[in-house]
Design an enzyme around this catalytic site. Structure first.
Site, PDB file in Angstrom:
ATOM      1  CB  ALA A  29     -16.296 -32.666   4.442  1.00 24.88           C
ATOM      2  CE  LYS A  48     -23.115 -17.853   6.358  1.00 26.78           C
ATOM      3  NZ  LYS A  48     -22.787 -18.856   7.448  1.00 26.78           N
ATOM      4  CB  ALA A  59     -17.442 -33.140  15.946  1.00 22.72           C
ATOM      5  N   GLY A  61     -17.751 -35.881  21.017  1.00 23.15           N
ATOM      6  CA  GLY A  61     -17.303 -37.371  21.060  1.00 23.15           C
ATOM      7  C   GLY A  61     -16.283 -37.412  20.546  1.00 23.15           C
ATOM      8  CD  GLU A 127     -19.203 -40.836  20.703  1.00 22.27           C
ATOM      9  OE1 GLU A 127     -19.851 -40.746  20.331  1.00 22.27           O
ATOM     10  OE2 GLU A 127     -18.486 -40.013  21.527  1.00 22.27           O
ATOM     11  CG  HIS A 242     -27.520 -36.111  20.744  1.00 22.05           C
ATOM     12  ND1 HIS A 242     -27.396 -36.376  22.294  1.00 22.05           N
ATOM     13  CD2 HIS A 242     -25.748 -36.010  20.514  1.00 22.05           C
ATOM     14  CE1 HIS A 242     -26.158 -36.317  23.184  1.00 22.05           C
ATOM     15  NE2 HIS A 242     -25.015 -36.701  21.758  1.00 22.05           N
ATOM     16  NE  ARG A 289     -25.777 -40.536  18.224  1.00 22.06           N
ATOM     17  CZ  ARG A 289     -25.047 -39.787  18.126  1.00 22.06           C
ATOM     18  NH1 ARG A 289     -25.404 -38.716  16.339  1.00 22.06           N
ATOM     19  NH2 ARG A 289     -24.127 -39.316  18.477  1.00 22.06           N
ATOM     20  CG  HIS A 350     -26.890 -34.167  16.983  1.00 26.24           C
ATOM     21  ND1 HIS A 350     -26.124 -35.279  17.342  1.00 26.24           N
ATOM     22  CD2 HIS A 350     -26.318 -32.863  16.931  1.00 26.24           C
ATOM     23  CE1 HIS A 350     -24.782 -35.153  16.928  1.00 26.24           C
ATOM     24  NE2 HIS A 350     -24.312 -33.983  17.534  1.00 26.24           N
ATOM     25  CD  GLU A 374     -25.309 -32.020   9.711  1.00 32.78           C
ATOM     26  OE1 GLU A 374     -24.228 -31.586   9.933  1.00 32.78           O
ATOM     27  OE2 GLU A 374     -26.442 -32.137   9.241  1.00 32.78           O
ATOM     28  NE  ARG A 385     -24.563 -38.592  12.757  1.00 30.02           N
ATOM     29  CZ  ARG A 385     -23.942 -37.997  13.892  1.00 30.02           C
ATOM     30  NH1 ARG A 385     -22.340 -38.335  13.715  1.00 30.02           N
ATOM     31  NH2 ARG A 385     -23.661 -37.285  14.953  1.00 30.02           N
TER      32      ARG A 385
HETATM   33  C1  SIN Z   1     -20.898 -36.900  21.443  1.00 30.14           C
HETATM   34  O1  SIN Z   1     -20.464 -36.764  21.320  1.00 30.14           O
HETATM   35  O2  SIN Z   1     -22.401 -37.506  21.359  1.00 30.14           O
HETATM   36  C2  SIN Z   1     -21.892 -36.053  19.489  1.00 30.14           C
HETATM   37  C3  SIN Z   1     -21.103 -37.744  18.710  1.00 30.14           C
HETATM   38  C4  SIN Z   1     -21.972 -37.568  17.179  1.00 30.14           C
HETATM   39  O3  SIN Z   1     -22.126 -37.333  17.013  1.00 30.14           O
HETATM   40  O4  SIN Z   1     -21.163 -38.120  16.006  1.00 30.14           O
END
Ligand code: SIN
Length: 415
Positions: A29, A48, A59, A61, A127, A242, A289, A350, A374, A385
């Site tokens: 971001a 920092k 990340a 996924g 996913e 997660h 999830r 997560h 975030e 999410r």
């Molecule tokens: C994952 O790869 O399972 C995480 C993806 C996410 O949390 O956006």
């Protein structure tokens, strides 16, 4: 005006004065905002550590965007709303989903490489909670790839100064001019921050027309700092879990086993080999999830065990290795060959769905203070999410904020 006083003080005292000032610790971001904003004025980033050290790096996924039929914006919107459990802000959902393809094009223009199939189309993963394949990725290291491209562009940009080993400790508002302020004070505005230089141990004043906080989620220092500046926060109670992190006692933080592995066909199993997700949701292992995390927790609690298994051994071993090289290497390093052995997995906290409340421009309740990634609560995630919606939210809102601030530049008194 208060702005005039701050800036006059800065000029007289030779204080660091920028157009945009970014307090950065984590993620795509802040960096993507810096690249957009640098077209309009000088950007100072303080961090920092080094700018390479961030959560985006972890990340695995990928990043969501509607790319090919039969996927549609409407399906992505619906999946996000279902996962958010009735708590999403629909304006934020529409905005992120519909602007996603443009922002993916920007990431590619900055040098991000997303995996493609042999016929040259993007290879899309699926996913938990997604009704279609819509996740662009780079192997199982998408965050690191996006970060590599953005850091390189930021480091090369003549209009961006990066100050590493600088730690923001307080946001400046009218409070620092001796005014008593509350969160209801009209015209409450931001002027920059006090920053600790970790090499000299001195506190430096950094003033700017626009201040942006992009420092990650709940465990970070920035939330108390924003609250101290009287910025509103929202939805802090919604912590997303997660479902599948590697069960490896002693290792902290837990290593994530990407949901994309379940999208690839991996199945959750009990120690005796039985599948169990069919009892909990029609999408089984690919349910949203929160459903999967709760189901695993329930099964673990019933047996007094600390993990269940994820099984990808029925898939072609070469395809497993080429799709998930990072996960393969990690598991191998602790004696698990994922092409032959089931992976012990356990849920873990997560992501914080809440944060500093922002509008659709990324602006907080304090004028000229923006929160991205975030750190912020845009309302996109609601109570839970949808996988891979966070990176796209980060870059969409960075773009919104850059577009919003550009025409305001001349309106902020800078003498
Ligand atoms: C994952 O790869 O399972 C995480 C993806 C996410 O949390 O956006």
């Amino acid at each position: 005006t208060a702005t005039g006083l701050f800036f006059a003080y800065a000029v007289l005292n030779g204080i660091n004065l920028s157009t945009y000032f970014i307090i950065y610790d984590l993620g795509a971001a802040g960096l993507s905002f810096a690249l957009k904003a640098a077209a309009h004025g000088h950007v100072t980033i303080v961090t920092k550590g080094a700018i390479e050290e961030c959560n985006t790096n972890y990340a695995q996924g990928g990043i969501c965007s509607v790319t090919y039929a039969p996927d549609t914006f409407e399906k992505h919107i619906r999946d996000t709303l279902i996962c958010g459990a009735g708590k999403c802000d629909e304006k934020a959902v529409e905005l992120v989903v519909r602007r996603a393809p443009e922002l993916i094009a920007d990431l590619i223009a900055w040098g991000t490489r997303f995996d493609k199939t042999p016929d040259g189309r993007f290879e899309l993963n699926r996913e938990g909670g997604h009704s279609e394949h819509r996740i662009l990725h780079h192997e199982d290291l998408t965050g690191a790839e996006i970060e590599r491209a953005l850091v390189q562009s930021v480091r090369e940009h003549p209009n961006i100064t990066v100050l590493e080993r600088h730690f923001a400790i307080d946001l400046l508002t009218q409070h620092h001019l001796g005014e008593f302020v509350t969160r209801h004070t009209r015209g409450l505005a931001s002027f920059g921050a006090y920053v600790l230089n970790l090499d000299t141990n001195e506190i430096e004043t950094m003033l700017a027309k626009f201040t942006v906080v992009a420092t990650g989620g709940i465990a970070r220092f920035v939330l108390p700092m924003c609250r101290h500046a009287k910025a509103m926060t929202e939805n802090m109670e919604f912590i997303q879990f997660h479902p599948t992190t590697l069960y490896n006692p002693g290792e902290k933080p837990n290593f994530l086993i990407t949901e994309a592995m379940r999208g690839f066909g991996a199945i959750l199993r009990l120690p005796d080999g039985k599948e169990f997700m069919d009892k909990y949701h029609p999408m089984k292992s690919l349910a949203p999830r929160d459903v999967v995390a709760r189901a695993i927790y329930r099964e673990m609690t019933k047996r007094g065990s600390d993990f269940v298994y994820l099984d990808v051994t029925h898939k072609d071993p070469e395809a497993v290795k080429s799709h998930f090289p990072n996960t393969y290497d990690k598991c191998r390093s602790i004696g698990i060959d994922i092409t032959k052995d089931w992976i012990p997995v356990t849920p873990a906290a997560h992501y914080c769905c809440g944060g500093v409340k922002v509008d659709t421009n990324g602006e907080t309740s304090v004028k000229r203070l923006y929160a991205l990634g975030e750190t912020s609560c845009t309302g996109l995630h609601g109570a839970n999410r949808l996988a891979s919606n966070s990176l796209i939210e980060a870059v969409v809102y960075a773009d919104q904020a850059a577009r919003h601030t550009a025409p305001l530049l001349d309106k902020v008194d800078f003498q």
